[in-house]
Every structure is written in structure tokens, then in C-alpha cells.
Design a protein around this motif. Structure first.
Motif, PDB file in Angstrom:
ATOM      1  N   GLU A  55       0.823  -1.203   0.000  1.00 33.24           N
ATOM      2  CA  GLU A  55       0.000   0.000   0.000  1.00 33.24           C
ATOM      3  C   GLU A  55       0.857   1.252   0.000  1.00 33.24           C
ATOM      4  OE1 GLU A  55      -2.441  -0.285   3.446  1.00 33.24           O
ATOM      5  OE2 GLU A  55      -3.694  -1.907   2.642  1.00 33.24           O
ATOM      6  N   GLY A  56       0.386   2.283  -0.651  1.00 31.38           N
ATOM      7  CA  GLY A  56       1.046   3.581  -0.605  1.00 31.38           C
ATOM      8  C   GLY A  56       2.146   3.731  -1.629  1.00 31.38           C
ATOM      9  N   GLU A  57       2.994   4.739  -1.387  1.00 30.55           N
ATOM     10  CA  GLU A  57       4.086   5.074  -2.280  1.00 30.55           C
ATOM     11  C   GLU A  57       5.403   4.996  -1.511  1.00 30.55           C
ATOM     12  OE1 GLU A  57       2.615   8.952  -3.494  1.00 30.55           O
ATOM     13  OE2 GLU A  57       2.028   8.093  -5.417  1.00 30.55           O
ATOM     14  N   TRP A  58       6.531   5.029  -2.291  1.00 31.21           N
ATOM     15  CA  TRP A  58       7.826   4.756  -1.689  1.00 31.21           C
ATOM     16  C   TRP A  58       8.833   5.819  -2.111  1.00 31.21           C
ATOM     17  CZ3 TRP A  58       6.839   0.842   1.501  1.00 31.21           C
ATOM     18  CH2 TRP A  58       5.744   0.049   1.189  1.00 31.21           C
ATOM     19  N   ASP A  59       9.640   6.236  -1.153  1.00 25.42           N
ATOM     20  CA  ASP A  59      10.725   7.158  -1.476  1.00 25.42           C
ATOM     21  C   ASP A  59      11.868   6.437  -2.182  1.00 25.42           C
ATOM     22  OD1 ASP A  59       9.770   9.647  -0.133  1.00 25.42           O
ATOM     23  OD2 ASP A  59       9.798   8.329   1.616  1.00 25.42           O
ATOM     24  N   GLU A  60      12.079   5.192  -1.802  1.00 30.18           N
ATOM     25  CA  GLU A  60      13.173   4.407  -2.382  1.00 30.18           C
ATOM     26  C   GLU A  60      12.737   2.963  -2.498  1.00 30.18           C
ATOM     27  OE1 GLU A  60      17.309   3.273  -3.495  1.00 30.18           O
ATOM     28  OE2 GLU A  60      15.860   4.871  -3.883  1.00 30.18           O
ATOM     29  N   LEU A  61      13.000   2.362  -3.654  1.00 36.34           N
ATOM     30  CA  LEU A  61      12.736   0.941  -3.877  1.00 36.34           C
ATOM     31  C   LEU A  61      14.035   0.291  -4.316  1.00 36.34           C
ATOM     32  CD1 LEU A  61       9.706  -0.696  -5.616  1.00 36.34           C
ATOM     33  CD2 LEU A  61      12.025  -1.418  -6.219  1.00 36.34           C
ATOM     34  N   VAL A  62      14.348  -0.859  -3.736  1.00 39.02           N
ATOM     35  CA  VAL A  62      15.575  -1.589  -4.064  1.00 39.02           C
ATOM     36  C   VAL A  62      15.201  -2.979  -4.555  1.00 39.02           C
ATOM     37  CG1 VAL A  62      17.806  -2.420  -3.243  1.00 39.02           C
ATOM     38  CG2 VAL A  62      16.808  -0.342  -2.250  1.00 39.02           C
ATOM     39  N   ASP A  63      15.699  -3.332  -5.734  1.00 41.77           N
ATOM     40  CA  ASP A  63      15.438  -4.656  -6.290  1.00 41.77           C
ATOM     41  C   ASP A  63      16.764  -5.306  -6.656  1.00 41.77           C
ATOM     42  OD1 ASP A  63      14.186  -6.904  -7.237  1.00 41.77           O
ATOM     43  OD2 ASP A  63      13.274  -5.956  -8.994  1.00 41.77           O
ATOM     44  N   VAL A  64      16.953  -6.544  -6.223  1.00 37.23           N
ATOM     45  CA  VAL A  64      18.201  -7.268  -6.502  1.00 37.23           C
ATOM     46  C   VAL A  64      17.974  -8.469  -7.417  1.00 37.23           C
ATOM     47  CG1 VAL A  64      19.171  -6.593  -4.273  1.00 37.23           C
ATOM     48  CG2 VAL A  64      17.995  -8.783  -4.467  1.00 37.23           C
ATOM     49  N   THR A  65      16.781  -8.585  -7.995  1.00 32.98           N
ATOM     50  CA  THR A  65      16.440  -9.799  -8.728  1.00 32.98           C
ATOM     51  C   THR A  65      17.354 -10.044  -9.925  1.00 32.98           C
ATOM     52  OG1 THR A  65      14.621 -11.039  -9.736  1.00 32.98           O
ATOM     53  CG2 THR A  65      14.796  -8.711 -10.302  1.00 32.98           C
ATOM     54  N   ARG A  66      17.454 -11.302 -10.294  1.00 36.63           N
ATOM     55  CA  ARG A  66      18.148 -11.699 -11.520  1.00 36.63           C
ATOM     56  C   ARG A  66      17.155 -12.231 -12.544  1.00 36.63           C
ATOM     57  NH1 ARG A  66      20.965 -17.195 -12.228  1.00 36.63           N
ATOM     58  NH2 ARG A  66      19.937 -16.789 -14.197  1.00 36.63           N
ATOM     59  N   LEU A  67      15.873 -12.238 -12.214  1.00 33.34           N
ATOM     60  CA  LEU A  67      14.859 -12.825 -13.082  1.00 33.34           C
ATOM     61  C   LEU A  67      14.079 -11.744 -13.815  1.00 33.34           C
ATOM     62  CD1 LEU A  67      13.504 -15.625 -10.725  1.00 33.34           C
ATOM     63  CD2 LEU A  67      15.158 -15.847 -12.589  1.00 33.34           C
ATOM     64  N   PRO A  68      14.139 -11.702 -15.137  1.00 38.56           N
ATOM     65  CA  PRO A  68      13.412 -10.684 -15.894  1.00 38.56           C
ATOM     66  C   PRO A  68      11.917 -10.648 -15.601  1.00 38.56           C
ATOM     67  CG  PRO A  68      15.046 -11.721 -17.303  1.00 38.56           C
ATOM     68  CD  PRO A  68      15.033 -12.502 -16.013  1.00 38.56           C
ATOM     69  N   ALA A  69      11.294 -11.800 -15.426  1.00 34.37           N
ATOM     70  CA  ALA A  69       9.855 -11.811 -15.153  1.00 34.37           C
ATOM     71  C   ALA A  69       9.534 -11.122 -13.835  1.00 34.37           C
ATOM     72  CB  ALA A  69       9.330 -13.245 -15.142  1.00 34.37           C
ATOM     73  N   HIS A  70      10.381 -11.314 -12.829  1.00 34.85           N
ATOM     74  CA  HIS A  70      10.179 -10.645 -11.550  1.00 34.85           C
ATOM     75  C   HIS A  70      10.367  -9.141 -11.696  1.00 34.85           C
ATOM     76  CE1 HIS A  70      11.003 -14.399  -8.818  1.00 34.85           C
ATOM     77  NE2 HIS A  70       9.984 -14.567  -9.646  1.00 34.85           N
ATOM     78  N   ALA A  71      11.389  -8.751 -12.441  1.00 36.38           N
ATOM     79  CA  ALA A  71      11.659  -7.323 -12.614  1.00 36.38           C
ATOM     80  C   ALA A  71      10.532  -6.632 -13.360  1.00 36.38           C
ATOM     81  CB  ALA A  71      12.977  -7.133 -13.360  1.00 36.38           C
ATOM     82  N   SER A  72      10.062  -7.244 -14.447  1.00 37.63           N
ATOM     83  CA  SER A  72       9.002  -6.604 -15.225  1.00 37.63           C
ATOM     84  C   SER A  72       7.701  -6.547 -14.432  1.00 37.63           C
ATOM     85  CB  SER A  72       8.794  -7.338 -16.549  1.00 37.63           C
ATOM     86  OG  SER A  72       8.423  -8.688 -16.342  1.00 37.63           O
ATOM     87  N   GLY A  73       7.425  -7.573 -13.637  1.00 42.49           N
ATOM     88  CA  GLY A  73       6.229  -7.550 -12.800  1.00 42.49           C
ATOM     89  C   GLY A  73       6.267  -6.435 -11.778  1.00 42.49           C
ATOM     90  N   ALA A  74       7.442  -6.234 -11.184  1.00 43.66           N
ATOM     91  CA  ALA A  74       7.595  -5.162 -10.207  1.00 43.66           C
ATOM     92  C   ALA A  74       7.440  -3.799 -10.869  1.00 43.66           C
ATOM     93  CB  ALA A  74       8.949  -5.265  -9.518  1.00 43.66           C
ATOM     94  N   LEU A  75       8.013  -3.635 -12.052  1.00 47.81           N
ATOM     95  CA  LEU A  75       7.891  -2.358 -12.761  1.00 47.81           C
ATOM     96  C   LEU A  75       6.438  -2.075 -13.121  1.00 47.81           C
ATOM     97  CD1 LEU A  75      11.053  -2.705 -15.005  1.00 47.81           C
ATOM     98  CD2 LEU A  75      10.664  -0.892 -13.321  1.00 47.81           C
ATOM     99  N   ASP A  76       5.720  -3.086 -13.570  1.00 45.66           N
ATOM    100  CA  ASP A  76       4.307  -2.892 -13.915  1.00 45.66           C
ATOM    101  C   ASP A  76       3.495  -2.458 -12.697  1.00 45.66           C
ATOM    102  OD1 ASP A  76       4.785  -3.593 -16.520  1.00 45.66           O
ATOM    103  OD2 ASP A  76       4.083  -5.662 -16.303  1.00 45.66           O
ATOM    104  N   ALA A  77       3.800  -3.061 -11.557  1.00 45.03           N
ATOM    105  CA  ALA A  77       2.994  -2.808 -10.359  1.00 45.03           C
ATOM    106  C   ALA A  77       3.415  -1.566  -9.591  1.00 45.03           C
ATOM    107  CB  ALA A  77       3.055  -4.030  -9.436  1.00 45.03           C
TER     108      ALA A  77
END
Length: 331
Positions: A66-88
């Protein structure tokens, strides 16, 4: 977003294992309100962080955030995970830090001292090729986020808590051997390792204010010099048994990582991969603590976890001694 008087809201995608958990801890130590999105099966979040359970293989992985974020950190190596996070979440983050890897850049043919502008490997949207997957994520994230994105590419990461068993092999093996022999490569080669604590400091203090790409690699060094210092730290007094590339190959000893590998050993053709420029990292406030300090912390951690524990990424002591015996019998 929250007003300036409120704690910074930080979202770590992951946050229950080594690097992600350390990033969450560091943000917490600086007064941030930290949430970690993870399945929750691979470890606990740092004390003080909020765990939101979500499986990034599922379409509804981010539904509970819920809400918005000042900073988001992603360490994934999986493109599907990265694209899903970007979409959401792309429209709900003021700034996004993606932890990529220098493996996104070419492994062979790079000049010594190659920097962030050196060419990338072919992209792999399937995730099967580690470097190619990171390269794909970098491009897609940049297209989606623009100047709200920082890309940090670590080289080899070492330090306490490392589950990969690569950097820690040498100081642990030398301590285990005591006055016994230890197998080492005869060929000298470059090596670069960044201490996880230095990397985390950069990710937490510097990356949230950047909109570029930074190769966060360790200081230049050689493997023989690392082994010599590790020998001092470990108190090893035994023989160093040097084997050529051909002898190691004949004995079935691999390089870099694997169940019968000598960690950190690189094929000669990939030597420049461990000689990348850290100039932008250092100019941006990145630090390199003394190698001795890293080795001392790693040895304490290795002792706590067991110097002779089974590992999927280093030659066992029993196999090492068998190789040393075989070399002696051919001498």
C-alpha cells in the motif's frame, strides 16, 4: 509521498537473505520505515522491518503493498520478476535502485580498466543466462523509470554472511589446514572483491541520489597477494602447493565456483573481468575498506559456520588433499 518530516519509506524486494537483508538493516539504522516483500520462506526480515508476503512468480505478488515509496531496491536476476515489479510499482516509487552485476558486461575482450560504458552481453529475457538477464532488466528498467533509476553493478561480493562460499574459501581453508598443505593456482591473476558492508553503504547512502550506472567493484589486487594476506590472518604455516592450469584440469578441479572448484580462479581469457574501473564508484563516495579487515571478519564468520562444512562451491578438504597427493606422486 510522505512529507519531509516523516521517515523515508523504503521498499526492499526481497530482504530476507544476505545482501537484501543487509540493505534493509542499513536503511533501518538510518531511520527509514522499511518494508520487505518476500515469500518469507528463506529467512526472516531484519528486526524493525515489516514483512509483506508475496510470491513474485504470481500475478498478485504486489497486491498487498500500500502507498508510495521514497526508495525501492530490487536485486532480482529474473526478468519476469523485474518486469512484474515495474508494472505494479513504477508509478509509486520516487526512486528505484536496481542491483545489477558487472556480469551484464562482456566477459571476454574487455580492456583492462573497462568502465560502465563497456559493451553489454546479449540480453536474455528468459533468465537462463545470468549476465544477459541483468542486461535485459537494466534496459527495461531504464526505459520505464528514466531519471528515477540508479543501476549499481557489483563485482564479486565478499564479507561476513556470504553464502556463495567463494571469497571466504581461502582464509577458511588456510585456517582449517593449519600446518598442512593447501592447493593454490600457480598462475598469478587479478582479482577484485567488494566488501558487502561497503556495497551496502553505497546502496543506502549514495544510490538513492543517483540517476546513472555505477560499477561497484573492489580495489585492484592479485590472487596470490590475497592468499598471502589470508595466510597471515589465518595463521597458516603449512606448504602452498602450486598447480598449473593443466594440472588442475587433469585433476578435475574447476575454477571460480562449483563442487570441485578453487574459488576466485579465473580462466586466463577472462582476466580483465576482474580488472574493471572503480573510478566512478569512488568518485561517488564509495569506499574500499582494507582487505585485512574483510578477511578477519570473514574468518570469524567462517569459523562460526564451520570451516570444514560441505559446500557446493568449493573443493572439499578431502578432495584437496587427494589432489595434492596425486601431484606429489607425479613429481
Amino acid at each position: 509521498m510522505d512529507d519531509a518530516a516523516s521517515p523515508r519509506r523504503v521498499l526492499v524486494l526481497g530482504g530476507t537473505r544476505w545482501l537484501g537483508r543487509a540493505v534493509a538493516e542499513a536503511h533501518l539504522a538510518r531511520g527509514a520505515d522499511v518494508t520487505c516483500l518476500a515469500r518469507g520462506g528463506s529467512g526472516a526480515v531484519a528486526p524493525g522491518a515489516r514483512l509483506v508476503t508475496g510470491d513474485r512468480d504470481r500475478d498478485d505478488a504486489y497486491a498487498a503493498l500500500e502507498g508510495e515509496w521514497d526508495e525501492l531496491v530490487d536485486v532480482t536476476r529474473l526478468p519476469a520478476h523485474a518486469s512484474g515489479a515495474l508494472d505494479a510499482l513504477a508509478d509509486r516509487a520516487r526512486h528505484w535502485t536496481f542491483v545489477s552485476s558487472v556480469s551484464a558486461q562482456r566477459l571476454e575482450g574487455a580492456p583492462v580498466g573497462a568502465d560502465e560504458d563497456d559493451e553489454l552481453v546479449p540480453e536474455d529475457p528468459t533468465g537462463e543466462e545470468y549476465g544477459g538477464a541483468k542486461a535485459w532488466i537494466e534496459r527495461v528498467a531504464r526505459e520505464r523509470l528514466g531519471e528515477r533509476l540508479a543501476i549499481v553493478r557489483p563485482g564479486l561480493i565478499g564479507g561476513p554472511g556470504d553464502e556463495s562460499d567463494r571469497f571466504g574459501h581461502w582464509v577458511a581453508r588456510l585456517a582449517l589446514a593449519g600446518d598442512g598443505p593447501v592447493l593454490v593456482p600457480a598462475r598469478e591473476q587479478p582479482t577484485q572483491t567488494i566488501d558487502v558492508r561497503d556495497l551496502v553503504d553505497f546502496l543506502v547512502e549514495r544510490a538513492p541520489h543517483r540517476q546513472d550506472v555505477v560499477n561497484a567493484v573492489g580495489p585492484d589486487g592479485t590472487l596470490h597477494a590475497l592468499i598471502a594476506l589470508a595466510r597471515e590472518v589465518a595463521g597458516h604455516t603449512g606448504e602452498l602447493v602450486a598447480a598449473t592450469d593443466e594440472e588442475l584440469e587433469a585433476a578435475g578441479v574447476g575454477v571460480w565456483m562449483g563442487p570441485r572448484a578453487l574459488p576466485l580462479v579465473l580462466p586466463a581469457a577472462l582476466a580483465s573481468h576482474a580488472q574493471r574501473s572503480s573510478a566512478r564508484y569512488r568518485a561517488g563516495g564509495g569506499a574500499h575498506r582494507p582487505l585485512r579487515a574483510t578477511l578477519e571478519a570473514v574468518l570469524a564468520d567462517e569459523r562460526a559456520r564451520g570451516l570444514d562444512r560441505a559446500s557446493a562451491n568449493r573443493l572439499s578438504r578431502a578432495d584437496e588433499l587427494a589432489v595434492i597427493d596425486s601431484l606429489a606422486s607425479r613429481a
